[in-house]
Design a protein around this motif. Structure first.
Motif, PDB file in Angstrom:
ATOM      1  N   LEU A 160       0.804  -1.227   0.000  1.00 58.21           N
ATOM      2  CA  LEU A 160       0.000   0.000   0.000  1.00 58.21           C
ATOM      3  C   LEU A 160       0.843   1.288   0.000  1.00 58.21           C
ATOM      4  N   LYS A 161       2.161   1.098  -0.046  1.00 61.76           N
ATOM      5  CA  LYS A 161       3.104   2.220   0.109  1.00 61.76           C
ATOM      6  C   LYS A 161       2.788   3.418  -0.809  1.00 61.76           C
ATOM      7  N   ASN A 162       2.484   3.133  -2.082  1.00 66.37           N
ATOM      8  CA  ASN A 162       2.250   4.228  -3.027  1.00 66.37           C
ATOM      9  C   ASN A 162       0.769   4.601  -3.154  1.00 66.37           C
ATOM     10  N   LYS A 163      -0.087   3.942  -2.377  1.00 63.79           N
ATOM     11  CA  LYS A 163      -1.531   4.201  -2.500  1.00 63.79           C
ATOM     12  C   LYS A 163      -2.094   4.952  -1.298  1.00 63.79           C
ATOM     13  N   LEU A 164      -1.343   4.960  -0.185  1.00 62.29           N
ATOM     14  CA  LEU A 164      -1.812   5.652   1.018  1.00 62.29           C
ATOM     15  C   LEU A 164      -0.832   6.765   1.376  1.00 62.29           C
ATOM     16  N   THR A 165      -1.350   7.791   2.072  1.00 65.39           N
ATOM     17  CA  THR A 165      -0.464   8.858   2.550  1.00 65.39           C
ATOM     18  C   THR A 165       0.336   8.329   3.751  1.00 65.39           C
ATOM     19  N   LYS A 166       1.330   9.075   4.162  1.00 68.49           N
ATOM     20  CA  LYS A 166       2.159   8.679   5.318  1.00 68.49           C
ATOM     21  C   LYS A 166       1.286   8.513   6.563  1.00 68.49           C
ATOM     22  N   LYS A 167       0.334   9.458   6.723  1.00 70.40           N
ATOM     23  CA  LYS A 167      -0.551   9.445   7.890  1.00 70.40           C
ATOM     24  C   LYS A 167      -1.443   8.196   7.863  1.00 70.40           C
ATOM     25  N   GLU A 168      -1.943   7.897   6.654  1.00 66.50           N
ATOM     26  CA  GLU A 168      -2.811   6.715   6.514  1.00 66.50           C
ATOM     27  C   GLU A 168      -2.022   5.429   6.778  1.00 66.50           C
ATOM     28  N   LEU A 169      -0.787   5.394   6.271  1.00 59.13           N
ATOM     29  CA  LEU A 169       0.062   4.202   6.487  1.00 59.13           C
ATOM     30  C   LEU A 169       0.340   3.994   7.972  1.00 59.13           C
ATOM     31  N   ALA A 170       0.514   5.110   8.676  1.00 59.24           N
ATOM     32  CA  ALA A 170       0.801   5.013  10.120  1.00 59.24           C
ATOM     33  C   ALA A 170      -0.414   4.463  10.870  1.00 59.24           C
ATOM     34  N   ILE A 204      -9.835   7.156   9.814  1.00 65.81           N
ATOM     35  CA  ILE A 204      -9.052   7.917   8.810  1.00 65.81           C
ATOM     36  C   ILE A 204      -8.894   7.117   7.496  1.00 65.81           C
ATOM     37  N   LEU A 205      -8.980   5.782   7.607  1.00 66.13           N
ATOM     38  CA  LEU A 205      -8.768   4.936   6.418  1.00 66.13           C
ATOM     39  C   LEU A 205     -10.068   4.508   5.735  1.00 66.13           C
ATOM     40  N   LYS A 206     -11.212   4.971   6.255  1.00 66.65           N
ATOM     41  CA  LYS A 206     -12.499   4.534   5.705  1.00 66.65           C
ATOM     42  C   LYS A 206     -12.603   4.770   4.187  1.00 66.65           C
ATOM     43  N   PRO A 207     -12.195   5.968   3.687  1.00 69.20           N
ATOM     44  CA  PRO A 207     -12.303   6.172   2.225  1.00 69.20           C
ATOM     45  C   PRO A 207     -11.402   5.231   1.417  1.00 69.20           C
ATOM     46  N   LYS A 208     -10.411   4.638   2.063  1.00 75.06           N
ATOM     47  CA  LYS A 208      -9.451   3.770   1.348  1.00 75.06           C
ATOM     48  C   LYS A 208      -9.638   2.292   1.719  1.00 75.06           C
ATOM     49  N   GLU A 209     -10.763   1.958   2.370  1.00 73.41           N
ATOM     50  CA  GLU A 209     -10.904   0.584   2.890  1.00 73.41           C
ATOM     51  C   GLU A 209     -10.857  -0.482   1.791  1.00 73.41           C
ATOM     52  N   LYS A 210     -11.393  -0.128   0.615  1.00 75.24           N
ATOM     53  CA  LYS A 210     -11.396  -1.103  -0.488  1.00 75.24           C
ATOM     54  C   LYS A 210      -9.956  -1.399  -0.942  1.00 75.24           C
ATOM     55  N   LEU A 211      -9.140  -0.374  -0.973  1.00 71.43           N
ATOM     56  CA  LEU A 211      -7.719  -0.556  -1.348  1.00 71.43           C
ATOM     57  C   LEU A 211      -7.023  -1.496  -0.367  1.00 71.43           C
ATOM     58  N   VAL A 212      -7.321  -1.296   0.935  1.00 69.98           N
ATOM     59  CA  VAL A 212      -6.707  -2.132   1.976  1.00 69.98           C
ATOM     60  C   VAL A 212      -7.170  -3.577   1.802  1.00 69.98           C
ATOM     61  N   ALA A 213      -8.479  -3.753   1.607  1.00 68.19           N
ATOM     62  CA  ALA A 213      -9.041  -5.107   1.468  1.00 68.19           C
ATOM     63  C   ALA A 213      -8.455  -5.809   0.238  1.00 68.19           C
ATOM     64  N   GLU A 214      -8.335  -5.068  -0.862  1.00 77.68           N
ATOM     65  CA  GLU A 214      -7.776  -5.671  -2.089  1.00 77.68           C
ATOM     66  C   GLU A 214      -6.307  -6.055  -1.899  1.00 77.68           C
ATOM     67  N   ALA A 215      -5.594  -5.256  -1.133  1.00 78.97           N
ATOM     68  CA  ALA A 215      -4.179  -5.568  -0.859  1.00 78.97           C
ATOM     69  C   ALA A 215      -4.081  -6.872  -0.056  1.00 78.97           C
ATOM     70  N   ILE A 216      -5.010  -7.063   0.862  1.00 79.45           N
ATOM     71  CA  ILE A 216      -4.997  -8.302   1.666  1.00 79.45           C
ATOM     72  C   ILE A 216      -5.272  -9.513   0.769  1.00 79.45           C
ATOM     73  N   MET A 217      -6.189  -9.342  -0.165  1.00 75.89           N
ATOM     74  CA  MET A 217      -6.473 -10.447  -1.104  1.00 75.89           C
ATOM     75  C   MET A 217      -5.264 -10.731  -1.997  1.00 75.89           C
ATOM     76  N   GLN A 218      -4.601  -9.675  -2.394  1.00 77.30           N
ATOM     77  CA  GLN A 218      -3.404  -9.819  -3.244  1.00 77.30           C
ATOM     78  C   GLN A 218      -2.306 -10.598  -2.500  1.00 77.30           C
TER      79      GLN A 218
END
Ligand code: SAM
Length: 275
Positions: A8-18, A38-52
């Motif tokens: 998720l390094k290039n898909k989330l901000t530093k704050k979101e990654l923290a 803080i990560l609610k708008p990006k939850e799909k990205l997180v979920a897809e990363a877990i599947m990946q």
């Protein structure tokens, strides 16, 4: 091995990654994650990363609230993957089918279940109060040589899954399940047990009298509680008080930490012998 943060390094901000919660439970082929606000708008990205990262995962859910009510159920929302909350989980040589929202189940207790199973001596008669979808009954019946394991559960959906799980694991000869309130079912069974497991850490002390009425002389009870490190003695006191009230002598064998639920707060198990 690639980590969730790396994906998720290039898909989330530093704050979101923290804020990212990198640990999550996996039950069967379903991952259960925590999404900070803080990560609610990006939850799909997180979920897809877990599947990946985990090719066997077919569904990713997020926790919506905590375990509630007498059945100890938790609301979950599917974020990505198949639209289902039923799965088959494998642990300690058994298969456990369940619906993640309609029943209680924690994969984190697998080590604890095996710890109990390893103490069961051949031909013991064991009672699992609050048996849920029967994980303790199954793990004991499969990994030890008890005469019979009895399970009592009040949630009809959990009880139905438990019955299915007994068949799934071909343990019909070893496990007997009852639907109902422990307080009502235990006296009806008219049996004494070598060992009683009490996996109800919130309010389990209210059933110590029932357990003490059904334990054989020399039998062992496994009593669960949630306590912070300063409260371990209070948990032991609950056991000693209940034994005194029931006019039974007991010996506390050990207090085991079997999971952390908050900083300095643990799920504990007190193993005690009733003399
Ligand atoms: N032993 C299972 C496990 O480890 O997955 C379930 C543990 S869960 C924390 C507690 C269970 O106790 C729930 O399934 C709930 O429905 C059941 N329960 C609560 N009160 C009960 C009662 N009075 N009699 C029987 N079951 C009860």
């Amino acid at each position: 091995m690639t980590s969730l943060k790396q994906v998720l390094k290039n898909k989330l901000t530093k704050k979101e990654l923290a804020a990212l919660v990198t640990s999550y439970d996996v039950v069967g082929d379903i991952a259960i994650i925590e999404i900070p606000s803080i990560l609610k708008p990006k939850e799909k990205l997180v979920a897809e990363a877990i599947m990946q990262l985990n090719k066997h995962i077919r569904v990713v859910c997020k926790k919506v609230g905590i375990h509630r009510g007498i059945y100890r159920r938790q609301k979950l929302k599917i974020i990505t993957g198949e639209r289902r909350k039923t799965t088959i989980h494998r642990e300690n040589k058994v298969l456990i089918k369940l619906h993640l929202e309609k029943v209680y189940f924690s994969p984190r207790l697998s080590t604890e279940r095996l710890r109990i199973a390893k103490q069961v001596k051949p031909k013991e008669t064991v009672l699992v109060m609050f048996s849920g979808v029967a994980p303790y009954c199954l793990v004991i019946a499969k990994n030890a040589s008890p005469k019979v394991v009895y399970g009592i559960e009040i949630n009809p959906v959990a009880h139905r899954f438990a019955e299915e799980n007994v068949k799934l694991n071909k343990l019909e000869e070893k496990i007997r399940l009852y639907l109902g309130d422990v307080r009502i079912v235990v006296p009806m069974l008219k049996k004494k047990f070598d060992r009683i497991v009490m996996p109800l850490p919130l309010g389990g002390e209210n059933f110590l009298d029932t357990a003490l009425s059904a334990i054989k002389k020399g039998g062992i009870i496994h009593f669960y509680d949630f306590k912070d490190v300063t409260g371990f003695e209070i948990a032991k006191e609950k056991v000693l008080k209940a034994c005194k009230k029931a006019r039974k002598k007991c010996k506390i064998l050990r207090l085991v930490k079997c999971g952390q639920i908050a900083p300095r707060t643990y799920r504990i198990c007190i193993d005690f012998k009733v003399c």
